[in-house]
Design a protein around this motif. Structure first.
Motif, mmCIF file in Angstrom:
data_model
loop_
_atom_site.group_PDB
_atom_site.id
_atom_site.type_symbol
_atom_site.label_atom_id
_atom_site.label_comp_id
_atom_site.label_asym_id
_atom_site.label_seq_id
_atom_site.Cartn_x
_atom_site.Cartn_y
_atom_site.Cartn_z
ATOM 1 N N LYS A 69 8.124 9.693 44.484
ATOM 2 C CA LYS A 69 7.000 9.817 45.413
ATOM 3 C C LYS A 69 6.546 11.270 45.432
ATOM 4 O O LYS A 69 7.364 12.182 45.609
ATOM 5 C CB LYS A 69 7.406 9.370 46.818
ATOM 6 N N GLU A 70 5.220 11.458 45.257
ATOM 7 C CA GLU A 70 4.668 12.809 45.195
ATOM 8 C C GLU A 70 3.371 12.856 46.001
ATOM 9 O O GLU A 70 2.428 12.108 45.729
ATOM 10 C CB GLU A 70 4.401 13.222 43.747
ATOM 11 N N LEU A 75 2.825 1.607 39.293
ATOM 12 C CA LEU A 75 2.214 2.897 39.585
ATOM 13 C C LEU A 75 1.245 2.697 40.736
ATOM 14 O O LEU A 75 0.357 1.848 40.660
ATOM 15 C CB LEU A 75 1.479 3.447 38.358
ATOM 16 N N LYS A 76 1.422 3.478 41.800
ATOM 17 C CA LYS A 76 0.602 3.286 42.993
ATOM 18 C C LYS A 76 0.025 4.618 43.452
ATOM 19 O O LYS A 76 0.722 5.633 43.499
ATOM 20 C CB LYS A 76 1.448 2.673 44.107
ATOM 21 N N ASP A 93 -2.172 11.411 54.881
ATOM 22 C CA ASP A 93 -1.429 11.889 53.716
ATOM 23 C C ASP A 93 -1.694 10.974 52.525
ATOM 24 O O ASP A 93 -1.626 9.754 52.644
ATOM 25 C CB ASP A 93 0.081 11.898 54.004
ATOM 26 N N GLU A 94 -1.968 11.578 51.379
ATOM 27 C CA GLU A 94 -2.184 10.826 50.145
ATOM 28 C C GLU A 94 -1.035 11.106 49.187
ATOM 29 O O GLU A 94 -0.535 12.230 49.111
ATOM 30 C CB GLU A 94 -3.516 11.213 49.512
ATOM 31 N N PHE A 95 -0.622 10.083 48.431
ATOM 32 C CA PHE A 95 0.523 10.265 47.551
ATOM 33 C C PHE A 95 0.454 9.317 46.359
ATOM 34 O O PHE A 95 -0.297 8.339 46.350
ATOM 35 C CB PHE A 95 1.831 10.030 48.306
ATOM 36 N N ASP A 96 1.249 9.633 45.353
ATOM 37 C CA ASP A 96 1.455 8.770 44.191
ATOM 38 C C ASP A 96 2.890 8.279 44.212
ATOM 39 O O ASP A 96 3.816 9.038 44.520
ATOM 40 C CB ASP A 96 1.195 9.522 42.872
ATOM 41 N N GLU A 97 3.075 7.010 43.874
ATOM 42 C CA GLU A 97 4.409 6.418 43.760
ATOM 43 C C GLU A 97 4.556 5.785 42.380
ATOM 44 O O GLU A 97 3.609 5.204 41.856
ATOM 45 C CB GLU A 97 4.626 5.325 44.805
ATOM 46 N N PHE A 106 -1.071 -0.493 39.925
ATOM 47 C CA PHE A 106 -0.971 -1.099 38.593
ATOM 48 C C PHE A 106 0.476 -1.509 38.374
ATOM 49 O O PHE A 106 1.395 -0.726 38.604
ATOM 50 C CB PHE A 106 -1.404 -0.117 37.500
ATOM 51 N N SER A 107 0.690 -2.748 37.966
ATOM 52 C CA SER A 107 2.050 -3.235 37.760
ATOM 53 C C SER A 107 2.156 -3.999 36.448
ATOM 54 O O SER A 107 1.181 -4.586 35.963
ATOM 55 C CB SER A 107 2.477 -4.144 38.921
ATOM 56 N N ALA A 108 3.345 -3.967 35.886
ATOM 57 C CA ALA A 108 3.623 -4.704 34.651
ATOM 58 C C ALA A 108 5.080 -5.145 34.673
ATOM 59 O O ALA A 108 5.947 -4.433 35.195
ATOM 60 C CB ALA A 108 3.352 -3.838 33.421
ATOM 61 N N GLY A 109 5.346 -6.310 34.137
ATOM 62 C CA GLY A 109 6.713 -6.811 34.118
ATOM 63 C C GLY A 109 6.935 -7.787 32.984
ATOM 64 O O GLY A 109 5.987 -8.375 32.453
ATOM 65 N N ALA A 110 8.188 -7.944 32.647
ATOM 66 C CA ALA A 110 8.550 -8.873 31.581
ATOM 67 C C ALA A 110 9.928 -9.452 31.866
ATOM 68 O O ALA A 110 10.816 -8.750 32.364
ATOM 69 C CB ALA A 110 8.552 -8.177 30.216
#
Length: 403
Positions: free
Chosen positions: A180-181, A124-125, A149-153, A104-108
């Motif tokens: 990174k977790e 958020l990945k 391995d699975e992770f959140d970024e 999920f990405s957002a930008g301005a």
């Protein structure tokens, strides 16, 4: 006028995905809002899916489905974008390798005045490291004994630019936060690899002439690990980089920039010495014809590693050729060399890898919204560590549809 341009590194990243020529028009909504849906389907035949030596290599067919949707809003001096991408991968060899990644990405972007530009973005990945495919996780025979391995970024990035495309001086100050977790395989060390980076940067461009400029790039990154183990604490520290160089543009046919300087990786532990290396970033695009582009890229970077202490000194070089034979058919060829040196707690290199990759991608575009492509990729790694050499060939067929 905005001072920033699409960086060449963005185009370089797309080369590995093939010579996609999709030009989505989007679905126009009210008040300058555009909806951009897309989907990509590919099937890959990989003869060494876990990057093993010849005696233990295993083949697999990988089917990938990647739906995505983005919303863009053009509000004059303000540009907004929100996007969501999902990727589902299915392996024929072992269902434990199947995965679902999401981003999920957002930008301005805010053009405050003709000389003041502010940009902010967030991503958020939820993703994974394919077995054997990452320099930061298990490789060789060790990769076969565990699940991916699975992770959140998460990434937060903001920058402020003073200047314009025609100004004598352009200055961009940036602040970036990356975390990174890992979510599994804690008993084999992933809990020691949770970390975050905070980077402050300052980029300056001084126009020498209409087509030439002097570049100065300064940055400092703080690297902190979450776990209190000895391994995690040995990796904590900072990275400082200072580069200077120039940019050059010849009538739009040759666009280039070259920066060289020094990078220092320091550690919090008194038992680990700091390491200073030569660093560089060189980017060049040559367009001898409007339908043909040659891209050259080379850079040095410092990456995190799963090895106790130290870091990875990574050098990457790539050359590609993108040629449109007609309105409907394009061909891209590329060759790259990645050299990774693993530094231990004593500041010595205990492992060195050289990975040579080359490939060819043909893309058929019957319309602006549809690509049908075929890709052949060959890779081989030569490592000083036993059991990490490999040869790999992958053939991919796919299509991409974007409205």
């Amino acid at each position: 006028m905005k001072a920033w341009k699409l960086p060449l590194t963005t185009a370089i990243a797309g080369i590995s995905l093939g010579a996609h020529a999709v030009e989505p028009q989007g679905i126009a909504m009210d008040s300058g809002v555009t909806l951009l849906p897309a989907v990509e389907l590919s099937v890959e035949d990989n003869d060494n899916v876990y990057l093993q030596p010849e005696a233990t290599q295993e083949s697999s067919t990988i089917t990938r489905l990647k739906p995505s949707i983005a919303v863009e809003a053009d509000m004059g001096q303000t540009q907004l974008r929100v996007g969501f991408l999902a990727e589902k991968g299915i392996y024929s060899a072992d269902e434990n390798d199947n995965y679902t990644d999401t981003t999920f990405s957002a930008g301005a972007g805010f053009e405050l005045t003709s000389r003041h530009q502010f940009d902010v973005s967030a991503e958020l990945k939820s993703a994974h490291d394919a077995r054997g495919a990452s320099t930061a996780t298990a490789q060789g025979s060790d990769a076969l004994a565990v699940d991916p391995d699975e992770f959140d970024e998460s990434t937060l990035d903001g920058s402020f630019t003073y200047g314009s495309s025609s100004a004598l001086l352009n200055i961009t100050a940036g602040l970036k936060r990356y975390e990174k977790e890992y979510k599994n395989n804690f008993d084999i060390g992933t809990r020691d690899r949770d970390y975050d980076k905070t980077t402050a940067s300052l980029e300056t461009s001084v126009a020498v002439s209409e087509r030439t400029g002097i570049l100065i790039d300064l940055s400092t990154t703080s690297i902190a690990y979450d776990n209190d183990s000895i391994l995690a604490e040995q990796r904590e520290g900072s990275l400082a980089r200072a580069l200077v160089g120039f940019s050059y543009d010849v009538s739009g046919k040759v666009t280039s920039s070259a920066k060289v300087g020094a990078a220092q990786r320091s550690f919090e532990s008194d038992d680990i010495d700091s390491d200073t290396t030569l660093t560089w970033n060189v980017e060049l695009q040559w367009t001898p014809r409007t339908y043909s582009t040659i891209t050259v890229y080379t850079a040095q970077s410092a990456n995190e590693t799963s090895v106790g202490g130290g870091y990875i000194d990574s050098n990457y070089s790539m050359v590609s050729w993108d040629h449109k034979f007609s309105e409907y058919f394009a061909l891209t060829g590329d060759i790259s060399l990645a050299s990774d040196a693993y530094y231990d707690v004593n500041g010595d290199t205990d492992r060195e890898d050289d990975t040579l990759s080359y490939g060819l991608t043909g893309t058929y575009s019957p319309s602006k919204s549809l690509d049908v492509y075929a890709n052949l990729k060959q890779a081989e790694r030569d490592s000083t560590s036993t059991g990490l050499d490999y040869d790999q060939q992958a053939i991919t067929l796919g299509l991409k549809l974007a409205i």
